[in-house]
Motif scaffolding. Structure first.
Motif, PDB file in Angstrom:
ATOM      1  N   GLY A  37       0.822  -1.210   0.000  1.00  8.68           N
ATOM      2  CA  GLY A  37       0.000   0.000   0.000  1.00  8.68           C
ATOM      3  C   GLY A  37       0.853   1.254   0.000  1.00  8.68           C
ATOM      4  N   GLY A  38       1.912   1.242   0.785  1.00 14.65           N
ATOM      5  CA  GLY A  38       2.828   2.386   0.809  1.00 14.65           C
ATOM      6  C   GLY A  38       3.557   2.562  -0.508  1.00 14.65           C
ATOM      7  N   ALA A  39       3.965   1.452  -1.103  1.00 14.93           N
ATOM      8  CA  ALA A  39       4.648   1.516  -2.397  1.00 14.93           C
ATOM      9  C   ALA A  39       3.723   2.110  -3.459  1.00 14.93           C
ATOM     10  CB  ALA A  39       5.120   0.124  -2.819  1.00 14.93           C
ATOM     11  N   GLY A  40       2.443   1.809  -3.341  1.00 15.07           N
ATOM     12  CA  GLY A  40       1.485   2.348  -4.303  1.00 15.07           C
ATOM     13  C   GLY A  40       1.356   3.853  -4.241  1.00 15.07           C
ATOM     14  N   ALA A  41       1.642   4.428  -3.102  1.00  8.34           N
ATOM     15  CA  ALA A  41       1.541   5.877  -2.937  1.00  8.34           C
ATOM     16  C   ALA A  41       2.880   6.585  -3.102  1.00  8.34           C
ATOM     17  CB  ALA A  41       0.963   6.188  -1.559  1.00  8.34           C
ATOM     18  N   ALA A  42       3.923   5.847  -3.433  1.00  5.02           N
ATOM     19  CA  ALA A  42       5.273   6.421  -3.488  1.00  5.02           C
ATOM     20  C   ALA A  42       5.414   7.554  -4.498  1.00  5.02           C
ATOM     21  CB  ALA A  42       6.290   5.315  -3.791  1.00  5.02           C
ATOM     22  N   ILE A  52      -0.415  -9.727  -2.676  1.00  4.66           N
ATOM     23  CA  ILE A  52       0.791  -8.948  -2.363  1.00  4.66           C
ATOM     24  C   ILE A  52       1.780  -9.061  -3.522  1.00  4.66           C
ATOM     25  CG2 ILE A  52       2.746  -8.690  -0.787  1.00  4.66           C
ATOM     26  CD1 ILE A  52       0.843  -9.797   1.427  1.00  4.66           C
ATOM     27  N   GLY A  53       1.951 -10.273  -4.053  1.00  5.93           N
ATOM     28  CA  GLY A  53       2.824 -10.446  -5.214  1.00  5.93           C
ATOM     29  C   GLY A  53       2.336  -9.646  -6.412  1.00  5.93           C
ATOM     30  N   ILE A  54       1.030  -9.659  -6.644  1.00  9.55           N
ATOM     31  CA  ILE A  54       0.456  -8.862  -7.731  1.00  9.55           C
ATOM     32  C   ILE A  54       0.758  -7.376  -7.502  1.00  9.55           C
ATOM     33  CG2 ILE A  54      -1.738  -8.069  -8.734  1.00  9.55           C
ATOM     34  CD1 ILE A  54      -2.769 -10.983  -8.251  1.00  9.55           C
ATOM     35  N   GLY A  55       0.629  -6.939  -6.259  1.00  8.88           N
ATOM     36  CA  GLY A  55       0.922  -5.543  -5.933  1.00  8.88           C
ATOM     37  C   GLY A  55       2.357  -5.160  -6.269  1.00  8.88           C
ATOM     38  N   TRP A  56       3.311  -6.048  -5.941  1.00 10.47           N
ATOM     39  CA  TRP A  56       4.709  -5.740  -6.256  1.00 10.47           C
ATOM     40  C   TRP A  56       4.941  -5.706  -7.758  1.00 10.47           C
ATOM     41  CZ3 TRP A  56       7.231  -3.052  -3.130  1.00 10.47           C
ATOM     42  CH2 TRP A  56       7.145  -3.237  -1.746  1.00 10.47           C
ATOM     43  N   LEU A  57       4.241  -6.559  -8.505  1.00  8.28           N
ATOM     44  CA  LEU A  57       4.391  -6.526  -9.961  1.00  8.28           C
ATOM     45  C   LEU A  57       3.741  -5.275 -10.563  1.00  8.28           C
ATOM     46  CD1 LEU A  57       3.967 -10.256 -11.017  1.00  8.28           C
ATOM     47  CD2 LEU A  57       6.076  -8.927 -10.713  1.00  8.28           C
ATOM     48  N   LEU A  58       2.608  -4.869 -10.020  1.00  8.30           N
ATOM     49  CA  LEU A  58       1.997  -3.611 -10.463  1.00  8.30           C
ATOM     50  C   LEU A  58       2.940  -2.437 -10.193  1.00  8.30           C
ATOM     51  CD1 LEU A  58      -1.702  -4.078  -9.277  1.00  8.30           C
ATOM     52  CD2 LEU A  58      -0.887  -3.938 -11.652  1.00  8.30           C
ATOM     53  N   HIS A  59       3.563  -2.466  -9.025  1.00  2.72           N
ATOM     54  CA  HIS A  59       4.504  -1.391  -8.698  1.00  2.72           C
ATOM     55  C   HIS A  59       5.711  -1.426  -9.633  1.00  2.72           C
ATOM     56  CE1 HIS A  59       7.394   1.006  -6.272  1.00  2.72           C
ATOM     57  NE2 HIS A  59       6.300   1.742  -6.154  1.00  2.72           N
ATOM     58  N   THR A  60       6.136  -2.618 -10.024  1.00  7.18           N
ATOM     59  CA  THR A  60       7.232  -2.751 -10.986  1.00  7.18           C
ATOM     60  C   THR A  60       6.857  -2.053 -12.298  1.00  7.18           C
ATOM     61  OG1 THR A  60       7.939  -4.863 -10.053  1.00  7.18           O
ATOM     62  CG2 THR A  60       8.613  -4.398 -12.315  1.00  7.18           C
ATOM     63  N   ALA A  61       5.659  -2.305 -12.786  1.00  3.84           N
ATOM     64  CA  ALA A  61       5.205  -1.673 -14.037  1.00  3.84           C
ATOM     65  C   ALA A  61       5.179  -0.157 -13.895  1.00  3.84           C
ATOM     66  CB  ALA A  61       3.827  -2.205 -14.418  1.00  3.84           C
ATOM     67  N   TRP A  62       4.690   0.324 -12.757  1.00  2.00           N
ATOM     68  CA  TRP A  62       4.612   1.766 -12.516  1.00  2.00           C
ATOM     69  C   TRP A  62       6.027   2.353 -12.415  1.00  2.00           C
ATOM     70  CZ3 TRP A  62       1.025   4.430 -14.207  1.00  2.00           C
ATOM     71  CH2 TRP A  62       0.602   5.642 -13.668  1.00  2.00           C
ATOM     72  N   ASP A  63       6.957   1.615 -11.821  1.00  2.00           N
ATOM     73  CA  ASP A  63       8.359   2.043 -11.778  1.00  2.00           C
ATOM     74  C   ASP A  63       8.925   2.200 -13.187  1.00  2.00           C
ATOM     75  OD1 ASP A  63       8.724   2.091  -8.966  1.00  2.00           O
ATOM     76  OD2 ASP A  63       9.151  -0.058  -8.924  1.00  2.00           O
TER      77      ASP A  63
END
Length: 146
Positions: free
Chosen positions: A34-39, A71-82
């Motif tokens: 959740g925090g990574a999503g708001a980074a 949670i794994g999906i969230g990290w992959l979504l954050h990877t795409a956003w990165d």
């Protein structure tokens, strides 16, 4: 080294968070997603499009409270956003140009670990050196393996 060190950071992150017992470990990781999503929310460079990304990550983080898969999906979504932010030239850390790329390399390591159910890496390492490799003192020091 610039592409290898983020992988090690991901491994170290998983190793250190293995110190947290379940189910708190999973909940901790859900909060981190959740925090990574708001980074990128404060100056990510995509204007109003940062808001749906945060909303999606918040939903995924909420579902992650009960699911390592989310949670794994969230990290992959954050990877795409990165990656999108790296390509636009709008890094997560404005003072470090390649920070979004480093994050995009680190996050999938964490995601893979999460897809495995976030197992304790410490227990795994202990298992490598634990039973089967010890001496059975009750039987005169003979090895317990056959």
């Amino acid at each position: 080294m610039q592409y290898v060190s983020p992988v090690f950071v991901g491994i170290i992150y998983c190793l250190l968070t293995s110190l947290i017992r379940e189910p708190q470990r999973r909940r901790f990781h859900a909060v981190m997603v959740g925090g990574a999503g708001a980074a990128y929310l404060s100056g990510g460079g995509f204007g109003v499009w940062e808001l749906p990304a945060v909303a999606l990550m918040t939903y995924v983080a909420y579902r992650g409270l009960d699911s390592w898969t989310f949670i794994g999906i969230g990290w992959l979504l954050h990877t795409a956003w990165d990656l999108v932010h790296h390509l636009k030239g709008n890094p997560i850390l404005p003072f470090y140009h390649d920070s979004s790329m480093a994050c995009a390399l680190c996050d999938p390591v964490i995601a893979l670990w999460c897809f495995r159910g976030g197992p304790s890496l410490i227990a795994l390492v202990r298992g490598w050196f634990g039973p089967g490799r010890t001496t059975d003192h009750a039987h005169g020091g003979a090895s317990t393996t056959s």
